[in-house]
Design an enzyme around this catalytic site. Structure first.
Site, PDB file in Angstrom:
ATOM      1  N   LYS A 113      -7.370 -17.818 -12.523  1.00 11.10           N
ATOM      2  CA  LYS A 113      -6.426 -17.792 -13.646  1.00 11.10           C
ATOM      3  C   LYS A 113      -7.107 -18.240 -14.936  1.00 11.10           C
ATOM      4  O   LYS A 113      -6.846 -17.693 -16.004  1.00 11.10           O
ATOM      5  CB  LYS A 113      -5.217 -18.676 -13.348  1.00 11.10           C
ATOM      6  CG  LYS A 113      -4.177 -18.005 -12.468  1.00 11.10           C
ATOM      7  CD  LYS A 113      -3.349 -17.063 -13.306  1.00 11.10           C
ATOM      8  CE  LYS A 113      -2.465 -16.066 -12.589  1.00 11.10           C
ATOM      9  NZ  LYS A 113      -2.141 -16.243 -11.217  1.00 11.10           N
ATOM     10  N   LYS A 195      -6.556  -2.567  -1.238  1.00 13.58           N
ATOM     11  CA  LYS A 195      -5.205  -2.728  -0.711  1.00 13.58           C
ATOM     12  C   LYS A 195      -4.186  -2.068  -1.630  1.00 13.58           C
ATOM     13  O   LYS A 195      -4.365  -2.020  -2.841  1.00 13.58           O
ATOM     14  CB  LYS A 195      -4.856  -4.230  -0.666  1.00 13.58           C
ATOM     15  CG  LYS A 195      -5.466  -4.964   0.481  1.00 13.58           C
ATOM     16  CD  LYS A 195      -4.654  -6.211   0.820  1.00 13.58           C
ATOM     17  CE  LYS A 195      -4.580  -7.208  -0.336  1.00 13.58           C
ATOM     18  NZ  LYS A 195      -4.044  -8.511   0.057  1.00 13.58           N
ATOM     19  N   LYS A 198       0.636  -3.896  -6.479  1.00 11.36           N
ATOM     20  CA  LYS A 198       1.584  -3.595  -7.543  1.00 11.36           C
ATOM     21  C   LYS A 198       0.894  -3.323  -8.872  1.00 11.36           C
ATOM     22  O   LYS A 198       1.403  -2.607  -9.701  1.00 11.36           O
ATOM     23  CB  LYS A 198       2.571  -4.738  -7.795  1.00 11.36           C
ATOM     24  CG  LYS A 198       2.672  -5.771  -6.727  1.00 11.36           C
ATOM     25  CD  LYS A 198       3.862  -6.681  -6.930  1.00 11.36           C
ATOM     26  CE  LYS A 198       3.780  -7.839  -5.973  1.00 11.36           C
ATOM     27  NZ  LYS A 198       4.992  -8.511  -5.676  1.00 11.36           N
TER      28      LYS A 198
END
Ligand code: TRP
Length: 336
Positions: A113, A195, A198
């Protein structure tokens, strides 16, 4: 015998997709009869990245609706929204006194992050694993169904629990990641790259909210090649992925037909027709996703019912949470 306590949190970011369904939700549904389950939407956690709060609220309700549409039964499990259970925040405060800056700075998700949003390295981000530990320990859950990427957070939750027990007396059982191992299916994007997710290319991810035509379009665009030109060839990843998907949504006979066509191809004579395979897969996928999408849409249009469900979930969660908090307050000497 008392049922063991299972808990998991769902981040309300974006739309749920097929990878979430087969990687997580299907397992939750299976657990609801065997365990005492708590599932919640982690909306406090999402504030760490300063999202637009209006869309955040929509996402929270959508995630609840989609989970119910996938088979979670709010009568069997406690399905709630994190911010409806203030007891979690109080436990978070106590646990923060046992979490050290050095170890928090070292966690992979924090370092990621910091790299991704250097302009917003806030204390909530740093203590994300402490809040997650509070989520789990507030119900004294022992089994936490999560993916591999959450192992480190779970290890930290165990550390905080152990430290608490050591300093203030035995209070928390230690929580562990838990899954029906054999059934953790990995679903790749329809282009065979990584994978299904989203955030990556939306055309290679099948969302539970996709319309029938969109599902057909995405499946028909899935990556294939000219087909095998020797008997029993090894399947490339992207072809294997189509077979995996078929195994999840089509009948055994259908899968067998295409498996046989694949294996029986010989030099210069490719029997399998990927166009036909994708057409079949598209129809079976539509039949799989359509009822989930409609049920979720009906629920989203019935806000009153949705609110009733999450309030009922919050009541159940708060009953368990306040029982734990009473013990915790006694342990830390905050019982006036
Ligand atoms: N960190 C989890 C994720 O990113 C979400 C989460 C929050 C969670 N609190 C939790 C998962 C407690 C399991 C238990 O997916």
């Amino acid at each position: 015998m008392e049922k063991e306590i299972v808990l998991s949190g769902i981040r309300p970011t974006g739309f749920l997709h097929l990878g979430n369904y087969f990687g997580a939700m299907r397992n939750y549904v299976r657990m609801q009869d065997e365990y005492n389950c708590y599932f919640f939407v982690a909306n406090w956690h999402s504030l760490t990245t300063h999202p637009d709060t209006k869309t955040l609220q929509e996402s929270v309700l959508r995630v609840v609706a989609e989970n119910i549409a996938c088979g979670l039964d709010p009568e069997k499990v406690s399905l709630y929204v994190q911010s409806d259970v203030p007891e979690i925040a109080e436990l978070y405060l106590y646990l923060n006194m046992l979490a050290y800056k050095g170890e928090l700075e070292k966690t992979t998700s924090f370092k990621d992050k910091v790299r991704m949003q250097p302009e917003n390295v806030n204390a909530g981000l740093l203590t994300y694993p402490v809040l997650q530990a509070a989520d789990i320990l507030i119900h004294r859950a022992v089994k936490v169904p999560v993916g591999k990427d959450q192992e480190q957070n779970l290890e930290m939750a165990r550390n905080f629990a152990e430290r608490f027990n050591h300093r203030y007396g035995e209070t928390f059982p230690l929580p562990y990641a838990f899954n029906y191992n054999s059934e953790l299916v990995k679903i790749m994007g329809l282009d065979g790259n990584g994978k299904m997710s989203k955030s990556e290319n939306q055309m290679t991810t099948l969302f539970l909210a996709d319309e029938d035509e969109m599902i057909r379009k995405k499946v028909m665009k899935a990556k294939t090649d000219q087909g095998p030109l020797t008997p029993n060839s090894v399947k490339p990843d992207y072809i294997q992925n189509l077979f995996t998907l078929m195994g999840l949504v089509s009948t055994a006979d259908t899968v067998k037909k295409f498996e046989d066509d694949f294996s029986n191809s010989t030099e210069g004579n490719c029997i399998i027709r990927y166009g036909d395979m994708k057409k079949q897969l598209a129809e079976d996928m539509v039949n799989f996703i359509n009822p989930i999408r409609s049920k979720a849409a009906d629920l989203q249009n019935n806000k009153e019912l949705l609110f009733k469900i999450i309030h009922q979930g919050a009541d159940k969660a708060r009953a368990s949470a306040s029982a734990t908090l009473t013990i915790v307050r006694n342990a830390v000497g905050m019982n006036y």
